[in-house]
Design an enzyme around this catalytic site. Structure first.
Site, mmCIF file in Angstrom:
data_model
loop_
_atom_site.group_PDB
_atom_site.id
_atom_site.type_symbol
_atom_site.label_atom_id
_atom_site.label_comp_id
_atom_site.label_asym_id
_atom_site.label_seq_id
_atom_site.Cartn_x
_atom_site.Cartn_y
_atom_site.Cartn_z
ATOM 1 C CB SER A 67 42.446 30.800 43.984
ATOM 2 O OG SER A 67 41.863 30.674 42.752
ATOM 3 C CG ASP A 283 41.750 28.321 39.616
ATOM 4 O OD1 ASP A 283 41.053 27.305 39.788
ATOM 5 O OD2 ASP A 283 41.512 29.393 40.198
ATOM 6 N N GLY A 505 42.297 42.579 43.995
ATOM 7 C CA GLY A 505 41.757 42.204 45.295
ATOM 8 C C GLY A 505 42.472 40.992 45.881
ATOM 9 C CB THR A 506 43.615 37.962 44.702
ATOM 10 O OG1 THR A 506 44.103 38.204 43.383
ATOM 11 C CG2 THR A 506 42.117 37.748 44.662
HETATM 12 C C1 G16 Z 1 39.157 35.821 42.771
HETATM 13 C C2 G16 Z 1 37.687 35.965 42.597
HETATM 14 C C3 G16 Z 1 37.371 36.163 41.142
HETATM 15 C C4 G16 Z 1 38.111 37.372 40.623
HETATM 16 C C5 G16 Z 1 39.562 37.322 40.996
HETATM 17 C C6 G16 Z 1 40.125 38.688 40.737
HETATM 18 O O1 G16 Z 1 39.591 34.732 42.008
HETATM 19 O O2 G16 Z 1 37.062 34.813 43.106
HETATM 20 O O3 G16 Z 1 36.012 36.336 40.974
HETATM 21 O O4 G16 Z 1 38.036 37.449 39.247
HETATM 22 O O5 G16 Z 1 39.747 37.003 42.350
HETATM 23 O O6 G16 Z 1 41.367 38.827 41.242
HETATM 24 P P1 G16 Z 1 42.023 40.262 41.286
HETATM 25 O O7 G16 Z 1 41.143 41.156 42.100
HETATM 26 O O8 G16 Z 1 43.357 39.996 41.881
HETATM 27 O O9 G16 Z 1 42.136 40.724 39.864
HETATM 28 P P2 G16 Z 1 40.287 33.454 42.612
HETATM 29 O O10 G16 Z 1 40.236 32.434 41.516
HETATM 30 O O11 G16 Z 1 41.673 33.899 42.947
HETATM 31 O O12 G16 Z 1 39.483 33.073 43.816
#
Ligand code: G16
Length: 549
Positions: A67, A283, A505-506
């Site tokens: 993403s 994105d 989370g990412t």
């Molecule tokens: C992903 C989720 C989104 C979320 C984001 C949060 O986004 O699909 O719903 O808002 O992670 O990221 P973090 O936990 O790092 O703040 P994406 O667009 O990276 O798939």
């Protein structure tokens, strides 16, 4: 029937887990450096097969993407049969498989899953998969295909495409020849469905001026290009940041995450955007959308997910009223803690609003509780859900006046233009353009629906982000102990101050959000809270977040 152990063993041996790494199926699946993902992706192939068998051979989706993350990252997420995110209880199974240290433990973990989940291995397994444009994608697809081979899964390769198109395909495949077909199960089917509904919605409206799209040098480029051909003169698209092959430029200085976090124009657009002209950024996998424009003085104005929610929700509410259905159809909004205080105030004066933890899966499920649920994260990730009963009502309702009939037709076309499986930048873009055309709004009128409180988002690198635990939809920290009360003490010193801290989370960081009545105060509050977080985790004083202090 039992697991084909020999085949699994032979293929698993080709994809050994790196000993020192721990993997976690998080907010958006597994996500880390692409070079570390081989074993994880192979095992996700196996898990997708088990999930499909468990669901009686329904088709499961697998998307390889990271993403908005930097180009060297990659990731993978599973998509359930209706096109929604993987059921939460299976995230733990994914994590367990990914962390099995050897081939033997992998096989025993698979065995345990098969028996504890009572999976009938004689059922067929079907998967559809795709990837974005990242350089590591091709070899990771090969790892995934080995996983499919190991379980003899019937797999369809959807090639290089956007995350939301993959979600669309999953639902379209699974609803084929049912009473509620989602659309033709091809990329062309997606394009036709969205563009066809869009053209009906804007028919008779004045010609729409060209829209600039920043494609983040990602996979949205080709989808936007294709969509542009279907749309023709109904919505002229001008694409920028469309280089998907040069190394290092994906999401770099452009894209929806850049716009949201930097709150400024991607520099590459500076020479192209005229004052007042609408532009938007996708994105890296085209599931987020940010709009923006420059005013007459050249000042940048951002129209984020909160502004999209406000625009869209008010429009839908008006249509529901005009269709004479306000007693029957309840419209509600779902946001996260990142929603600007200005938007929450504006929306909650008009509609029911719920706040849930970050991550589309949480918003999606909460939105399902309304007849029409509008959910958007401030980062531009979101969509609108029409409950199955509402869709039937809209399709069958007999209008009593021509005005009711028109509103009803618009609502039925909105059901088609919106990708209800997941947040979809291109579908959301069409939705926004429909509302702007119907309201005769430019970016300026849209922006003036409410005033954003100045806000600031800061990343803090800490040794272990797992120690940060939250409650109350991530608005409060429960761990490390005592930190929340220090944050509260700080927040009280700022007019309209609000701040929260949550582990990403990412990415391997902790995020700090702050807002306040004036810009300098929001910045200061964010960096002071970031400093508290940093001190709490015993980081190197030289790297303490220090801007504005
Ligand atoms: C992903 C989720 C989104 C979320 C984001 C949060 O986004 O699909 O719903 O808002 O992670 O990221 P973090 O936990 O790092 O703040 P994406 O667009 O990276 O798939």
């Amino acid at each position: 029937m039992s697991l084909p152990i020999d085949t699994i063993r032979a293929l698993a041996n080709e994809h050994p887990k790196p000993g020192h790494l721990h993997f976690q199926y998080g907010t958006a699946g597994f996500r880390t450096l692409g070079v570390n993902l081989d074993s994880v992706i192979f095992r996700v192939g196996l898990l997708a097969g088990l999930r499909s068998k468990k669901l009686d051979g329904k088709t499961i989706g697998v998307m390889i993407t990271a993403s908005h993350n930097p180009e060297d990252d990659n990731g993978v997420k599973l998509v359930d049969p209706r096109g929604e995110m993987l059921e939460a209880s299976w995230e733990a199974h994914a994590t367990a498989l990914a962390n099995a240290t050897t081939t033997d433990t992998l096989i025993s973990t698979l065995d345990q899953l098969v028996s504890s989940l009572r999976i009938d291995l004689s059922k067929p397994a079907k998967v559809v998969y795709a990837r974005d444009t990242r350089p590591s994608g091709a070899s990771l697809v090969a790892s995934l295909e080995d996983g499919f081979r190991a379980l003899n899964i019937e797999a369809r390769n959807a090639g290089i495409t956007t995350t939301p198109i993959l979600h669309y395909l999953v639902r379209a495949i699974n609803t084929k020849e049912t009473k509620e077909p989602y659309g033709d199960d091809t990329e062309e089917g997606y394009m036709q469905k969205l563009s066809g509904a869009f053209k009906k919605l804007v028919a008779g409206k004045p010609a729409i001026p060209p829209l600039i799209i920043d494609c983040a040098n990602g996979v949205g480029t080709q989808a936007a290009r294709e969509l542009g051909q279907y749309l023709g003169s109904s919505l002229p698209l001008v694409l920028h940041n469309t280089d998907t092959t040069s190394p290092g430029i994906l999401n770099h200085g452009c894209g929806a995450d850049f716009v949201k976090t930097q709150q400024k124009l991607p520099p590459s657009l500076a020479a192209h955007l005229r004052p007042g002209q609408r532009a938007c950024s996708l994105d890296g996998d085209a599931d987020r959308l940010m709009y923006f424009y420059l005013d007459d003085r050249g000042h940048f104005h951002m129209l984020d997910g909160d502004k999209i929610a406000a625009l869209v929700a008010a429009f839908i509410v008006d249509l529901v009223k005009s269709a004479g259905l306000e007693e029957d159809i309840r419209v509600g909004i779902v946001q996260t803690a990142y929603a600007n205080g200005g938007s929450t105030k504006y929306l909650s004066e008009r509609l029911p609003v719920r706040c849930v933890p970050t991550g589309v899966k949480h918003l999606h499920h909460a939105a399902e509780h309304y007849n029409i649920g509008v959910y958007f994260e401030a980062n531009g990730h979101g969509t609108v859900l029409f409950s199955p009963e509402t869709q039937v009502k809209l399709a069958e309702h007999q209008p009593s006046t021509p005005a009711q009939s028109t509103a009803l037709t618009h609502l039925n076309n909105l059901v088609q233009v919106i990708n209800q499986t997941v947040g979809d930048a291109l579908s959301d873009m069409l939705l926004v353009e429909v509302v702007l055309a119907h309201r005769s709004y430019s970016g300026i009128e849209w922006d003036s629906l409410y005033v954003d409180l100045p806000n600031r988002l800061v990343k803090v690198v800490v040794p272990d982000r797992a120690i940060f635990k939250t409650e109350d939809a991530e608005r409060r920290l429960v761990n490390p102990p005592g930190l929340q009360s220090k944050i509260d003490d700080l927040v009280r010193k700022y007019e309209s101050g609000r701040s929260f801290v949550r582990p990403s989370g990412t990415e391997d960081v902790v995020r700090v959000y702050a807002e306040a009545r004036v810009r300098a105060q929001a910045d200061e509050l964010a960096f002071r809270v970031a400093g508290l977080v940093y001190d709490e985790t015993g980081g190197d004083p030289a790297q303490r977040p220090s801007e504005f202090l």
